[in-house]
Design a protein around this motif. Structure first.
Motif, PDB file in Angstrom:
ATOM      1  N   ASP A 159       0.815  -1.211   0.000  1.00 31.62           N
ATOM      2  CA  ASP A 159       0.000   0.000   0.000  1.00 31.62           C
ATOM      3  C   ASP A 159       0.855   1.271   0.000  1.00 31.62           C
ATOM      4  N   TYR A 160       2.064   1.174  -0.535  1.00 36.50           N
ATOM      5  CA  TYR A 160       2.932   2.334  -0.728  1.00 36.50           C
ATOM      6  C   TYR A 160       3.138   2.541  -2.223  1.00 36.50           C
ATOM      7  N   PRO A 161       3.544   3.735  -2.651  1.00 39.13           N
ATOM      8  CA  PRO A 161       3.690   4.034  -4.079  1.00 39.13           C
ATOM      9  C   PRO A 161       4.704   3.135  -4.785  1.00 39.13           C
ATOM     10  N   PRO A 162       4.722   3.195  -6.128  1.00 36.13           N
ATOM     11  CA  PRO A 162       5.557   2.265  -6.908  1.00 36.13           C
ATOM     12  C   PRO A 162       7.044   2.308  -6.585  1.00 36.13           C
ATOM     13  N   LEU A 163       7.593   3.462  -6.223  1.00 38.98           N
ATOM     14  CA  LEU A 163       9.021   3.515  -5.948  1.00 38.98           C
ATOM     15  C   LEU A 163       9.395   2.643  -4.753  1.00 38.98           C
ATOM     16  N   THR A 164       8.509   2.546  -3.774  1.00 37.91           N
ATOM     17  CA  THR A 164       8.723   1.616  -2.667  1.00 37.91           C
ATOM     18  C   THR A 164       8.727   0.171  -3.162  1.00 37.91           C
ATOM     19  N   ALA A 165       7.828  -0.126  -4.111  1.00 40.05           N
ATOM     20  CA  ALA A 165       7.772  -1.483  -4.663  1.00 40.05           C
ATOM     21  C   ALA A 165       9.063  -1.824  -5.406  1.00 40.05           C
ATOM     22  N   ILE A 276      14.822  22.494 -11.085  1.00 41.13           N
ATOM     23  CA  ILE A 276      14.414  21.309 -11.835  1.00 41.13           C
ATOM     24  C   ILE A 276      14.805  20.042 -11.072  1.00 41.13           C
ATOM     25  N   GLY A 277      16.026  20.027 -10.571  1.00 42.63           N
ATOM     26  CA  GLY A 277      16.455  18.878  -9.767  1.00 42.63           C
ATOM     27  C   GLY A 277      15.618  18.711  -8.522  1.00 42.63           C
ATOM     28  N   SER A 278      15.238  19.830  -7.904  1.00 42.77           N
ATOM     29  CA  SER A 278      14.390  19.757  -6.711  1.00 42.77           C
ATOM     30  C   SER A 278      13.035  19.157  -7.042  1.00 42.77           C
ATOM     31  N   ALA A 279      12.456  19.563  -8.176  1.00 39.73           N
ATOM     32  CA  ALA A 279      11.151  19.032  -8.569  1.00 39.73           C
ATOM     33  C   ALA A 279      11.225  17.534  -8.839  1.00 39.73           C
ATOM     34  N   ILE A 280      12.294  17.095  -9.491  1.00 45.33           N
ATOM     35  CA  ILE A 280      12.453  15.667  -9.775  1.00 45.33           C
ATOM     36  C   ILE A 280      12.592  14.872  -8.478  1.00 45.33           C
ATOM     37  N   LEU A 281      13.434  15.358  -7.582  1.00 46.72           N
ATOM     38  CA  LEU A 281      13.676  14.630  -6.331  1.00 46.72           C
ATOM     39  C   LEU A 281      12.439  14.566  -5.453  1.00 46.72           C
ATOM     40  N   PHE A 282      11.725  15.684  -5.345  1.00 47.50           N
ATOM     41  CA  PHE A 282      10.532  15.632  -4.497  1.00 47.50           C
ATOM     42  C   PHE A 282       9.446  14.760  -5.124  1.00 47.50           C
ATOM     43  N   SER A 283       9.383  14.725  -6.446  1.00 46.47           N
ATOM     44  CA  SER A 283       8.443  13.815  -7.103  1.00 46.47           C
ATOM     45  C   SER A 283       8.795  12.364  -6.772  1.00 46.47           C
ATOM     46  N   LEU A 284      10.096  12.066  -6.710  1.00 48.82           N
ATOM     47  CA  LEU A 284      10.514  10.713  -6.328  1.00 48.82           C
ATOM     48  C   LEU A 284      10.162  10.425  -4.871  1.00 48.82           C
ATOM     49  N   ALA A 285      10.320  11.429  -4.005  1.00 47.71           N
ATOM     50  CA  ALA A 285       9.945  11.238  -2.604  1.00 47.71           C
ATOM     51  C   ALA A 285       8.454  10.954  -2.471  1.00 47.71           C
ATOM     52  N   LEU A 286       7.639  11.676  -3.243  1.00 48.35           N
ATOM     53  CA  LEU A 286       6.196  11.425  -3.230  1.00 48.35           C
ATOM     54  C   LEU A 286       5.879  10.013  -3.712  1.00 48.35           C
ATOM     55  N   ASN A 287       6.651   9.545  -4.672  1.00 48.22           N
ATOM     56  CA  ASN A 287       6.404   8.219  -5.218  1.00 48.22           C
ATOM     57  C   ASN A 287       7.021   7.120  -4.373  1.00 48.22           C
ATOM     58  N   LYS A 289       6.786   7.493  -0.639  1.00 47.99           N
ATOM     59  CA  LYS A 289       5.828   7.464   0.460  1.00 47.99           C
ATOM     60  C   LYS A 289       4.817   8.588   0.276  1.00 47.99           C
ATOM     61  N   GLN A 290       3.555   8.230   0.286  1.00 52.15           N
ATOM     62  CA  GLN A 290       2.511   9.232   0.076  1.00 52.15           C
ATOM     63  C   GLN A 290       2.404  10.215   1.234  1.00 52.15           C
ATOM     64  N   MET A 291       3.046   9.922   2.359  1.00 52.28           N
ATOM     65  CA  MET A 291       3.024  10.861   3.482  1.00 52.28           C
ATOM     66  C   MET A 291       3.771  12.151   3.175  1.00 52.28           C
ATOM     67  N   VAL A 349      -4.063   3.488  -6.909  1.00 51.96           N
ATOM     68  CA  VAL A 349      -4.492   4.660  -6.141  1.00 51.96           C
ATOM     69  C   VAL A 349      -5.365   4.235  -4.964  1.00 51.96           C
ATOM     70  N   HIS A 350      -6.212   3.247  -5.202  1.00 51.30           N
ATOM     71  CA  HIS A 350      -7.075   2.746  -4.128  1.00 51.30           C
ATOM     72  C   HIS A 350      -6.242   2.165  -2.984  1.00 51.30           C
ATOM     73  N   ARG A 351      -5.150   1.495  -3.311  1.00 58.94           N
ATOM     74  CA  ARG A 351      -4.290   0.933  -2.271  1.00 58.94           C
ATOM     75  C   ARG A 351      -3.511   2.022  -1.529  1.00 58.94           C
ATOM     76  N   LEU A 352      -3.178   3.102  -2.238  1.00 66.35           N
ATOM     77  CA  LEU A 352      -2.413   4.179  -1.605  1.00 66.35           C
ATOM     78  C   LEU A 352      -3.266   5.001  -0.663  1.00 66.35           C
ATOM     79  N   PHE A 353      -4.551   5.136  -0.961  1.00 64.95           N
ATOM     80  CA  PHE A 353      -5.467   5.922  -0.122  1.00 64.95           C
ATOM     81  C   PHE A 353      -6.644   5.033   0.274  1.00 64.95           C
ATOM     82  N   PRO A 354      -6.438   4.180   1.262  1.00 68.45           N
ATOM     83  CA  PRO A 354      -7.434   3.150   1.614  1.00 68.45           C
ATOM     84  C   PRO A 354      -8.593   3.704   2.435  1.00 68.45           C
TER      85      PRO A 354
END
Length: 418
Positions: A159-165, A276-287, A289-291, A349-354
């Motif tokens: 139930d975590y985003p794909p990057l965790t998988a 640009i690097g900041s946007a990429i990295l934070f997008s990876l962080a979001l992917n 952990k959704q927290m 998405v359903h698994r990420l936001f149960p």
């Protein structure tokens, strides 16, 4: 008059001769080093009428900026400064020493049992992470987030985003190479051999060594570049020993250090104007952990404000569009294996936001923890009513701080006028 004047002239010459002698004697004394000067600046504060020696001198030190420090912290900073200034390479040796100390504390926590050790049928979050490894290793991507014969979502479903998988899959490849039995689907539930525990614990330490701790030190150096080396190391030591993160990741067993480390690297990019690097990295962080959504609005608003210039609207719009393409491209790349159909995306998405599992679930929401001993929400309300309650409560929390601030300012103004 002449005699008196002559006597006065002789006294003057004698006084000048004495001053020269004192200056020569003072110059012959060894000059204090920079470390000694700093140690004097960190000397114990003098007692005063308002602060007796028993309460101030015994517990507080004053740093070179005049701030009072707890005695232990002041002594640590003093030792750091002295060691860092002894040799040209002293700072790097001390950084390595602090780094080793942070790892040693983590090892002390890791040798103790994790949450749920030996307690079936779920065995705690340690088992959840291990199970995600065997799921991603043994099943195709299409089944990672779906309830199938080989993937029971009721038993620690992913139930975590794909990057965790993907992270779980990489660790599973190593784990299967070292100990294949630990990644055997259906037969390895509650697998807790000493060798598998050593491997699992080392994966968290690996994330600290290569992601979180370097990001933390770079963040401190970038956010406070004016600080001296000893102060940076003191901050690094204290922030690296944050108790909650240590206990959750190395005791309870999770990988919060990965998402926090990537977020810190994103902050470092912002402070170096690498948006640009900041946007990429934070997008990876979001992917990962959704927290990270908790502080996503701050990144969004800041990056938007940096790229907006009212005097150059067209260029500003183009820059914002470029930033948007970078974020969308990063998300698309991470989600690429799941973009096969709308149903696949919806299931992830359903698994990420149960929401169906309950918004006031055990050990998740603060409101649930406060109300559960006296009121079982699930026993009295259906899921739709709880969802509405969540919406009202969240909206109130967002609006209330502004109203509270206005009331405080009004009361403060009245108090000042009185």
């Amino acid at each position: 008059m002449e005699k008196a004047g002559g006597g006065g002239g002789g006294g003057t010459h004698q006084h000048q001769h004495q001053q020269r002698g004192m200056a020569t004697q003072a110059s012959s004394k060894p000059q204090p080093t920079q470390a000694h000067k700093h140690c004097r600046r960190l000397s114990t504060t003098k007692p005063s009428d308002h602060h007796p020696a028993t309460t101030t001198a015994d517990h507080l030190l004053r740093d070179d900026d005049g701030f009072l420090l707890p005695w232990g912290l002041g002594m640590v900073q003093k030792v750091f400064y002295f060691l860092a200034s002894t040799t040209p390479q002293g700072h790097y040796y001390l950084l390595a020493l602090v780094f080793a100390l942070l790892l040693f504390v983590r090892l002390l926590i890791a040798i103790h049992p994790h949450s749920g050790a030996g307690l079936g049928p779920m065995y705690g979050d340690y088992e959840a992470q291990r199970h995600w490894m065997e799921i991603t290793y043994n099943l195709p991507v299409e089944e990672w987030y779906n309830h199938t014969e080989n993937n029971n979502l009721q038993y620690w479903g992913l139930d975590y985003p794909p990057l965790t998988a993907y992270h779980s899959y990489l660790m599973a490849c190593v784990g299967h190479f070292l100990e294949p039995a630990s990644m055997t689907l259906h037969k390895s539930r509650g697998y807790e051999t000493p060798s598998s525990k050593l491997f699992m614990r080392s994966t968290v330490l690996f994330a600290d060594v290569f992601i979180f701790l370097p990001a933390l030190y770079m963040f401190i150096c970038s956010f406070h570049p004016q600080l001296s080396a000893d102060k940076k190391l003191t901050a690094f030591l204290l922030m690296g020993l944050q108790p909650a993160l240590l206990l959750i990741d190395h005791g309870h067993f999770q990988y919060n250090n990965v998402s926090l480390g990537i977020t810190l690297w994103s902050c470092v990019c912002i402070m170096h104007n690498q948006y640009i690097g900041s946007a990429i990295l934070f997008s990876l962080a979001l992917n990962y952990k959704q927290m990270c959504l908790y502080y996503a609005p701050v990144f969004f608003i800041y990056l938007l404000a940096v790229h907006w210039d009212s005097s150059r609207k067209i260029i500003s719009v183009l820059k914002i569009m470029q930033l948007g393409f970078v974020v969308i491209g990063t998300f698309a790349l991470v989600w690429l294996p799941f973009l096969q159909s709308y149903d696949t995306i919806a299931q992830v998405v359903h698994r990420l936001f149960p929401v169906a599992r309950g918004l006031y679930e055990d050990k998740v929401a603060n409101l649930w923890c406060a109300l559960s001993p006296i009121l079982k929400l699930k026993a009295h309300y259906d899921q739709a009513a709880i969802l509405q309650l969540w919406y009202v409560q969240t909206s109130k929390v967002i609006v209330t701080p502004n109203q509270t601030k206005k009331k405080k300012n009004t009361l403060k103004a009245r108090w000042l006028r009185s």
